[in-house]
Structures are given as structure tokens and as C-alpha cells.
Design an enzyme around this catalytic site. Structure first.
Site, PDB file in Angstrom:
ATOM      1  N   PRO A 111      -3.559   5.483  -0.510  1.00  0.00           N
ATOM      2  CA  PRO A 111      -3.593   4.967  -1.880  1.00  0.00           C
ATOM      3  C   PRO A 111      -2.802   3.656  -1.918  1.00  0.00           C
ATOM      4  O   PRO A 111      -1.719   3.567  -1.337  1.00  0.00           O
ATOM      5  CB  PRO A 111      -2.892   6.044  -2.703  1.00  0.00           C
ATOM      6  CG  PRO A 111      -2.994   7.273  -1.896  1.00  0.00           C
ATOM      7  CD  PRO A 111      -3.031   6.843  -0.452  1.00  0.00           C
ATOM      8  N   GLY A 113      -0.858   0.194  -3.161  1.00  0.00           N
ATOM      9  CA  GLY A 113       0.135  -0.259  -4.131  1.00  0.00           C
ATOM     10  C   GLY A 113       0.936   0.883  -4.725  1.00  0.00           C
ATOM     11  O   GLY A 113       1.450   0.787  -5.836  1.00  0.00           O
ATOM     12  N   LEU A 116       3.284   3.700  -0.559  1.00  0.00           N
ATOM     13  CA  LEU A 116       3.048   4.393   0.716  1.00  0.00           C
ATOM     14  C   LEU A 116       2.901   3.409   1.882  1.00  0.00           C
ATOM     15  O   LEU A 116       2.463   3.788   2.976  1.00  0.00           O
ATOM     16  CB  LEU A 116       1.806   5.292   0.627  1.00  0.00           C
ATOM     17  CG  LEU A 116       1.907   6.470  -0.352  1.00  0.00           C
ATOM     18  CD1 LEU A 116       0.655   7.335  -0.272  1.00  0.00           C
ATOM     19  CD2 LEU A 116       3.140   7.333  -0.092  1.00  0.00           C
ATOM     20  N   ASP A 163       9.258  -0.591   5.905  1.00  0.00           N
ATOM     21  CA  ASP A 163       7.834  -0.241   5.978  1.00  0.00           C
ATOM     22  C   ASP A 163       7.204  -0.693   7.286  1.00  0.00           C
ATOM     23  O   ASP A 163       6.460   0.058   7.925  1.00  0.00           O
ATOM     24  CB  ASP A 163       7.066  -0.911   4.835  1.00  0.00           C
ATOM     25  CG  ASP A 163       7.351  -0.286   3.486  1.00  0.00           C
ATOM     26  OD1 ASP A 163       8.420   0.329   3.350  1.00  0.00           O
ATOM     27  OD2 ASP A 163       6.519  -0.421   2.582  1.00  0.00           O
TER      28      ASP A 163
HETATM   29  O1  PMV Z   1       7.867   1.096  -3.121  1.00  0.00           O
HETATM   30  P1  PMV Z   1       8.178   0.681  -1.725  1.00  0.00           P
HETATM   31  O2  PMV Z   1       7.608   1.575  -0.678  1.00  0.00           O
HETATM   32  O3  PMV Z   1       7.894  -0.783  -1.474  1.00  0.00           O
HETATM   33  O4  PMV Z   1       9.743   0.854  -1.549  1.00  0.00           O
HETATM   34  C1  PMV Z   1      10.703   0.125  -2.259  1.00  0.00           C
HETATM   35  C2  PMV Z   1      12.030   0.510  -1.707  1.00  0.00           C
HETATM   36  C3  PMV Z   1      13.237  -0.083  -2.403  1.00  0.00           C
HETATM   37  O5  PMV Z   1      14.368   0.430  -1.752  1.00  0.00           O
HETATM   38  C4  PMV Z   1      13.290   0.306  -3.864  1.00  0.00           C
HETATM   39  C5  PMV Z   1      13.241  -1.607  -2.337  1.00  0.00           C
HETATM   40  C6  PMV Z   1      13.456  -2.148  -0.954  1.00  0.00           C
HETATM   41  O6  PMV Z   1      13.082  -3.331  -0.751  1.00  0.00           O
HETATM   42  O7  PMV Z   1      14.032  -1.491  -0.084  1.00  0.00           O
END
Ligand code: PMV
Length: 327
Positions: A111, A113, A116, A163
């Protein structure tokens, strides 16, 4: 022609606190983006079926008539969503082939945006496929680094290494600032993911936590307590004790909620999973909307979430111990 794939991710622990130098533990999940790269004479052509990147939808059916490939590529660039372009630029650089042309096809079952890690998986798979197509095999750590540079570029400096590192390496990883490493010996985690069909505004949510943290010492203590949960959680991960892992996930969700980043739909999915006797459940990612992750090896949370108002989609996605790979 080379096809590579890379996994998406959930945060087992530590989102938001990771922004302030606390550690976090993202985990790769068995949901992947597949990218096929074929070298062509020049330029870049992108095929994407209903691919949505951060709110920008490319609806290209592949019929070659109503949506010529080149328009899709141009739209992507115009919309500032140059993930594929930048990934290809990294591949050209890594293979020392600045003029190489590519046809790139993208397919995915993550999914989009929704926190994930779909864009990271796309970039990681694209760099791997394009470099292999040019006869170069990069180590996963270099793909992670180059993919981070792409996200950093495309997202105007608003990227963490979590990520891209997790997608490239697979498994459970630990991220603390620029220090990223894989946590060894963790082979399986029974994740169930609930998705409310929406997405939070990451920038606004991060800013909200920052304001609270500046305003109240107890908010700063809350962020530090999330760091303590991560350190405790890392140790528990090694034992495979799902009860305690779940307890720590519940605690982590409570603290994120106190910091104002949960939502009615996220809370309702978290409670549905807990009521169905999941070991634990929490939001994953920036919050505000998007996904929750529950730990449950039975089908109970999965079934309960199917009937939970506000839950648009639910699926099982075990820990994926593989990172980027050639298909
Ligand atoms: O929503 P995602 O998977 O892009 O995660 C954001 C994670 C945060 O800690 C809120 C922001 C970051 O850049 O680490």
C-alpha cells in the site's frame, strides 16, 4: 533484462524518537516492489501500473496508446517524484555508464504512501536492477547508501536511513543516527498489518512532536522513554518472547498516542487487534493515519480487523529476512 525486488517495512519500535537520536527497530516485511530494467539506446522510459508515490498517481495501463511511456516519465519528473530518475542516475554513476538508457517497469503490492516504505523499496530495487543490467553487482550496503541519497534528494533532505537500509538489508535492523546494522538471528515475526486507506502528513506530525518536546519536559521524557523501549525491545527480540515484545509494542503505541501522532482509526485498529488477543499492536511510521502493525501468529487479529470500521485493508506480512534480490 534484469528484475530485482526489495521489501517494504514496519517499525517494530522507535519511530519519531529516532528523529532525536534514539535508536529504532524497523523490520522488512514480505511485501515487495519489483523493478525490471532493460538497457535501451538512450533516455529513460518508465512503465508503472497504478503506481502511486506520495500522493502522485501514475495510471499507466501499458497499452502504449493513451499514455505513452515518455509522458509518464515526464509527469513523474514534473511532479517532483523523481525516485526512478534518481535511482537510474545512481546506477549510471555506480557502473560508470553516464549515457546508459533504460526501460524501467515497476510493480508492487505495498500500500502506497502509508508508511510501509514503498518509495524506499522502489529506489532500492531500481538501483539493483539497473546496475545489474549494466553488469555491475553492488553490495547491499552500497545500494542502501545510494538509495538513501536518492530519498534525501527527492524528499528535499527529509529522509532517514531507516527505510532504505531496512529494504536493502532485509530482516530486523537497528538504526541510530547514521549508524545502521542488521540484528542477527531474528528469522520470523508474525506481523499483521491493518491499513485505514489514508496517510498522515509526516512533516506536520514530526513538527507536532518537536513542539511538545520543546514545551514540556515530560514530552521530552516520553521521547526518551520510547528510546528505553527500543533498547529493552532489542534484547527481548533475541529471546523470541512474543508476549513481552507485544507488551512493549503496546507501551510504544501508548507513548506515541500521548505525543499526539495516533488517530481514531489507528487506535480503533490497535484495539481491535488487542481485543482479538494479538500479543501487541501499535501504529507504524509517522502516524496520523495509515497503518498499524500487530503481532499475532493466529488468524484472530486478521479476522477481527476485516470487520473493524475504518480498516480498509488487512493482510499478513511476516518478517522478510531477504533484502534486495535479483528475481
Ligand atoms: O511514515 P514513515 O515510514 O516515513 O516513517 C516516519 C518515521 C519518523 O520517525 C516519524 C520520521 C523519520 O524521518 O524518522
Amino acid at each position: 533484462m534484469v528484475t530485482s525486488s526489495a521489501p517494504g517495512k514496519v517499525y517494530l519500535f522507535g519511530e519519531h524518537a529516532v528523529v532525536y537520536g534514539e535508536p529504532a527497530v524497523p523490520c522488512a516485511i514480505e511485501r515487495r516492489v519489483h523493478v525490471t530494467a532493460t538497457e535501451i539506446d538512450e533516455g529513460l522510459r518508465i512503465h508503472a501500473n497504478d503506481l502511486q508515490l506520495d500522493g502522485f498517481t501514475v495510471e499507466y495501463s501499458g497499452d502504449g496508446e493513451s499514455h505513452p511511456d515518455v509522458d509518464v516519465a515526464e509527469s513523474l519528473v514534473e511532479a517532483g517524484m523523481g525516485y526512478v530518475n534518481e535511482a537510474v542516475a545512481q546506477a549510471r554513476d555506480a557502473a560508470d555508464a553516464p549515457e546508459a538508457g533504460f526501460e524501467i517497469s515497476v510493480e508492487g503490492d505495498i500500500p502506497l504512501g502509508a508508511g510501509l516504505g514503498s518509495s524506499a523499496a522502489l529506489v532500492v530495487a531500481a538501483i539493483d536492477a539497473a546496475t545489474r543490467e549494466l553488469g555491475v553487482e553492488l553490495p547491499a550496503s552500497e545500494i542502501a547508501d545510494r538509495a538513501y541519497q536518492v530519498e534525501h534528494e527527492v524528499q528535499d533532505g527529509q529522509a532517514s536511513r531507516a527505510d532504505t537500509f531496512c529494504s536493502a538489508m532485509g530482516g530486523a535492523v537497528r538504526v541510530e543516527g547514521d549508524d545502521c546494522r542488521r540484528l542477527d538471528g531474528i528469522d520470523t515475526l508474525p506481523f499483521v498489518i491493518g491499513y485505514d486507506g489514508g496517510a498522515g502528513d509526516t512533516g506536520a506530525l514530526v513538527a507536532g512532536v518537536r513542539n511538545l518536546r520543546d514545551k514540556y519536559d515530560f514530552a521530552a521524557d516520553t521521547v526518551a522513554a520510547i528510546g528505553d523501549i527500543v533498547r529493552e525491545g532489542e534484547a527481548v527480540l533475541e529471546t523470541g518472547d512474543y508476549e513481552r515484545l507485544g507488551e512493549l509494542m503496546d507501551f510504544n503505541h501508548g507513548l506515541l498516542s500521548a505525543l499526539g501522532v495516533s488517530s481514531r482509526s489507528l487506535d480503533s485498529m490497535v484495539w481491535a487487534a488487542r481485543d482479538a488477543d494479538a500479543h501487541g499492536a501499535k501504529l507504524t511510521g509517522a502516524g496520523g493515519g495509515g497503518c498499524i502493525v500487530a503481532l499475532d501468529e493466529t488468524d484472530d487479529a486478521l479476522t477481527a480487523l476485516k470487520y473493524t470500521p475504518g480498516c480498509e485493508d488487512v493482510f499478513r506480512a511476516e518478517l522478510d529476512i531477504d533484502g534486495v534480490r535479483q528475481e
